[in-house]
Design a protein around this motif. Structure first.
Motif: not given
Ligand code: MG
Ligand code: ADP
Length: 247
Positions: A68, A189-190
Motif C-alpha cells: 500500500t 490495492d487488493e
Molecule cells: Mg495494503
C-alpha cells in the motif's frame, strides 16, 4: 468506448496507447519511512522496478510488506522519503500539490479494497464523479458512465445505489469509475480482498480484459496467489524490499 471524440475531445484519449513494453512507471531506489528516530517504520528500503505500458503488473507480498505504501507513492498520494518515481517520464518530485492533484485526476484511476463508492449516489453518478472533477458536461458524463457500466457488465444497474449492489458489483462500478477519465494507469490495492474467491476472480478477469480493450496499464497489489496467474508480470515485495522484479 471511443465514440465521444467529436463531442468532447478532452475526456477521451485520441492517441492509441500501444502496449509496446516501454516503462510507464519507473520506481528507482525508493525508500519510505513513517515517523523518525527509534520509532521510525522503514516501510520501503530501496525499491526499484518498472511497470510496462499495456501490462497488468501484480505486486505481491504479505500483509505489512509495503504494498500500500508503494502504491500510494506511485499514485502521488504521498511523497517518498528517498529515491525517484517517474510516471510517463514525469518525475513526481517535480510536481507541486496542484500538479499532483491534476495527475491523480487525469492520468490515474484508483480501485480500493473497500470499493470507496459514495453511498447516496447511483452507480452511474459514482462513475461520473471523476468527470465532474474535470467539469465534463452532464450529458457527456451520463453517456460515458452508461458506456462504462455496460463495459463492466452492469448496464442494467446504473440507477442502483451501492447498498443495493453486491460486493462484486460494487467493485465493478469502482473499476468503471477508475476508467472514467481514460487514465494511463490504474492502481488497484487488493481489489479482491473483500470478495469471495469466485467473485474476486471475476473482478480480476475484468481488470485483465480492460487492459486490452481500454489500452490501460494496471498495477495491482494482491496477496491472493490464485490471482497472480492473470498478471503479465509479478513483482514481489518482502519487508520493504523487492525480492523478484518480474523482469
Ligand atoms: Mg495494503
Ligand atoms: N501511516 C503509517 N504510519 C506508520 N506506519 C505505517 C503507516 N502505514 C503503513 N505503515 C507500516 O508500514 C509497513 C508497510 O505497510 P503497508 O504498506 O500498509 O503494507 P501492505 O499494504 O503490504 O500490507 C507496515 O509495517 C505498516 O505497519
Amino acid at each position: 468506448m471511443r465514440d465521444h471524440q467529436e463531442q468532447e475531445p478532452a475526456t477521451v484519449a485520441t492517441a492509441v496507447r500501444e502496449g509496446d513494453g516501454s516503462p510507464i512507471v519507473v520506481v528507482d531506489d525508493v525508500h519510505h519511512s513513517f515517523g523518525s528516530g527509534p520509532q521510525a517504520v522503514h516501510a520501503l528500503r530501496g525499491v526499484s522496478f518498472e511497470v510496462r505500458r499495456g501490462e497488468l503488473t501484480a505486486l505481491r507480498g504479505r500483509s505489512g510488506s509495503g504494498k500500500t505504501t508503494l502504491l500510494n507513492l506511485v499514485g502521488g498520494l504521498d511523497t517518498p522519503t528517498g529515491g525517484r518515481i517517474t510516471l510517463d517520464g514525469t518525475d513526481l518530485a517535480d510536481l507541486d500539490e496542484p500538479g499532483l492533484l491534476a495527475l491523480r485526476r487525469d492520468r490515474i484511476g484508483f480501485v480500493f479494497q473497500s470499493f470507496g463508492l459514495i453511498p447516496v449516489l447511483t452507480a452511474a453518478e459514482n462513475v461520473g464523479v471523476p468527470m465532474r472533477l474535470r467539469r465534463v458536461p452532464a450529458r457527456i458524463r451520463e453517456e460515458r458512465a452508461r458506456t462504462l457500466l455496460a463495459l463492466v457488465g452492469l448496464a442494467d444497474h446504473a440507477e442502483q445505489r451501492p447498498g443495493e449492489l453486491s460486493g462484486g458489483q460494487q467493485q465493478r462500478v469502482a473499476v468503471a469509475r477508475a476508467l472514467a477519465n481514460d487514465p494511463d494507469l490504474i492502481i488497484a490495492d487488493e481489489p479482491t480482498g473483500q470478495l469471495d474467491s469466485e467473485t474476486g476472480r471475476s473482478v480480476m478477469e475484468l481488470l485483465r480484459a480492460v487492459v486490452r480493450s481500454e489500452s490501460v496499464t494496471i498495477l495491482v497489489a494482491t496477496h491472493d496467489p490464485n490471482l497472480i496467474e492473470l498478471a503479465d508480470r509479478v513483482v514481489e515485495l518482502r519487508d520493504g524490499r523487492i525480492v523478484d522484479t518480474g523482469a
